[in-house]
Write an enzyme that holds these catalytic residues in place. Sequence first.
Site, PDB file in Angstrom:
ATOM      1  N   ASP A 170       0.818  -1.212   0.000  1.00  0.00           N
ATOM      2  CA  ASP A 170       0.000   0.000   0.000  1.00  0.00           C
ATOM      3  C   ASP A 170       0.850   1.259   0.000  1.00  0.00           C
ATOM      4  OD1 ASP A 170       0.735  -0.817   2.700  1.00  0.00           O
ATOM      5  OD2 ASP A 170      -0.471   0.861   3.411  1.00  0.00           O
ATOM      6  N   GLU A 237       0.256  -0.972   5.761  1.00  0.00           N
ATOM      7  CA  GLU A 237       1.316  -0.453   6.640  1.00  0.00           C
ATOM      8  C   GLU A 237       1.073   1.007   6.991  1.00  0.00           C
ATOM      9  OE1 GLU A 237       5.021   1.307   8.077  1.00  0.00           O
ATOM     10  OE2 GLU A 237       3.951   1.895   6.271  1.00  0.00           O
ATOM     11  N   ASP A 266      13.058  -5.408   6.560  1.00  0.00           N
ATOM     12  CA  ASP A 266      11.889  -4.647   6.129  1.00  0.00           C
ATOM     13  C   ASP A 266      12.357  -3.236   5.780  1.00  0.00           C
ATOM     14  OD1 ASP A 266       9.224  -3.997   5.600  1.00  0.00           O
ATOM     15  OD2 ASP A 266       8.671  -3.708   7.698  1.00  0.00           O
TER      16      ASP A 266
HETATM   17 ZN   LIG Z   1       6.626   2.445   4.085  1.00  0.00          ZN
END
Ligand SMILES: [Zn+2]
Length: 571
Positions: A170, A237, A266
Amino acid sequence: MLEKETLLSPGRPEAPRTQKRRYWLHLIGLLAAVLLLRFICDALDAVSWGGYEAWMVAQCPQVEPLVPSQKTPSLREMDNYLASNKFRNESIARMSGAVQVPSQSYDDLGPIGEDKRWDIMYEMAAYLEKTFPLVHSALQWEKVNTHGLLYTWEGSDKSLKPTVLMAHQDVVPVAEATVGQWTHPPFEGFYDGEYIWGRGASDDKTNLIGILEAVELLIDAGFKPARTLVLSFGFDEEISGEQGAGRLASVLVDRYGKHGAAVIVDEGSGVYGAWGSTFFVPGVAEKGYIDVEIIVRMPGGHSSVPPAHNGIGVMSELITMIEANPYEPRLYSENPYLGFLKCGAAHSPEFPPKLRKLLPTHRDTACHKKDKLALEAAKAGDLIKYLFTTSLAPDVISGGVKNNALPERTRVLVNHRVNIGEHSSDVKAKLTDLAETVAKKYNLTVHAFTDEAETPLSISLKAGPLTLEPAPVTPTSVEGVTPYSVLSGTTRALYGTDLLMAPGLMPGNTDTRYYWDLTRHIFRFNPGWDPKQEGMGNIHTVDENVSVLAHIRTVQWYSMFIRNMDEASMA
Ligand SMILES: [Zn+2]
Ligand SMILES: *[C@@H]1O[C@H](CO)[C@@H](O)[C@H](O)[C@H]1NC(C)=O
Ligand SMILES: *[C@@H]1O[C@H](CO)[C@@H](O)[C@H](O)[C@H]1NC(C)=O
Ligand SMILES: *[C@@H]1O[C@H](CO)[C@@H](O)[C@H](O)[C@H]1NC(C)=O
């Protein structure tokens, strides 16, 4: 009575004058002891100790570049292809296509399946499936909570814990009002010869697409992992990740067990220049988070006969007090910024002597000047200061409904980001103290963080639903083979050894907040770097962009990291 007197003055009672003299002698003795200790501490710090430099350098060891040792002809060919113009062109097309899917996640989204705005994620998944055919045929893949994407590349050696790579699908919504400010439309995926423009280009589609490109090519080159590789892609997120990462993480913890993964990478921080050096600073910690809602209940009534202080006045006094008592900068030993300072002291030519003097040294424990260090380091500006200071900000306020009625209920929301080494309970205790002071003055009752209902004449404090403690700090030892040493070695292999590795801290939170149980080795890290591009690619604002060079570096980094983790001799 008699017993007590005996206890207090055993033996013969002294004359008052002797007593007074003893008192002074004690005081002088104590003062002398304090001064002596101070003197010894200063002397120790001033002495240029022979082993100091070597010791300091050892506080921030740099690992050698790490290149995968397995070199089949097709892997060699793949590495060449990753550096080719053909790949560059194809990669631009893939990135541009990804940006063209407006996968915006909105704060007020309703349930999945009901709120149609989630459905754009189907398009995202379809785009990935079409763009990465090998990933979707060679890997097991599943959907978690409709739009979470979970890919598993089963390794041959089940005793090795998996490598987990994360990204989110997203993007932050583009506000209608800002569309006109974009140089190129936010969802066009425009390529200007050097940069790809658009919402999500750098946050986080460069990582999402970069990971998939790396894996697609490894499959094509016939690579067979020994260590299982897991790709876990959330889809919310930007609105706290509960539906995506929250659900993906629990599937993974169920599947691999607590601490069942070797490492997680990440999105996160990148390169940071300081003191004449260039550092890559993978985020190894995240600050905590707590919103506190404060409600003042005071009697209503007509404003023509007001009391000296009504609810708004009392709340204002409390807010003024809160702001007058900010948190002190404090560098707890586990704070990565302390590690970063040590790296500066160890390797950077322009590291300020003032800071160096205040750093904890190899011999002191009693002579620690931690807080002086924090205060000195905080002078670099708020951006730095809040890496080791709990922040507080009253962000929302309401009270009163009408110009002729006294406010009965006044409410404020105070946002906090909790320092590493502190706890949300420290914030609660501090606010309770301040509320009690004000309550006493106005004869109000305090309900501090309890389930009690609000009462008239009261101040209530409540913690918001998003309370999060500071993340456990990822170990950064490089003794033997560790996830941090593999990450460091990969990065220095790609960018050269002028580039230094140092622990970093994320000021915000990422999807990894749900993954703490899966491994202690979590890195929030954007591996792509183009020395020509300043800043973070305008994430969350207009003209977001990613440099194509940085994107290609991203793909190369993931490709190498996957192989290096595969060869790493550790569980
Ligand atoms: Zn981000
Ligand atoms: C890459 O694209 C550019 C611009 O479209 C083109 O000039 C060049 O020939 C392409 N290179 C390759 C190897 O495909
Ligand atoms: C404070 O409030 C209590 C009841 O809430 C009341 O009994 C008391 O008289 C008040 N004291 C003052 C000084 O207003
Ligand atoms: C891209 O993002 C950077 C911030 O990293 C910004 O300074 C720049 O103006 C943006 N546009 C281009 C073409 O670089």
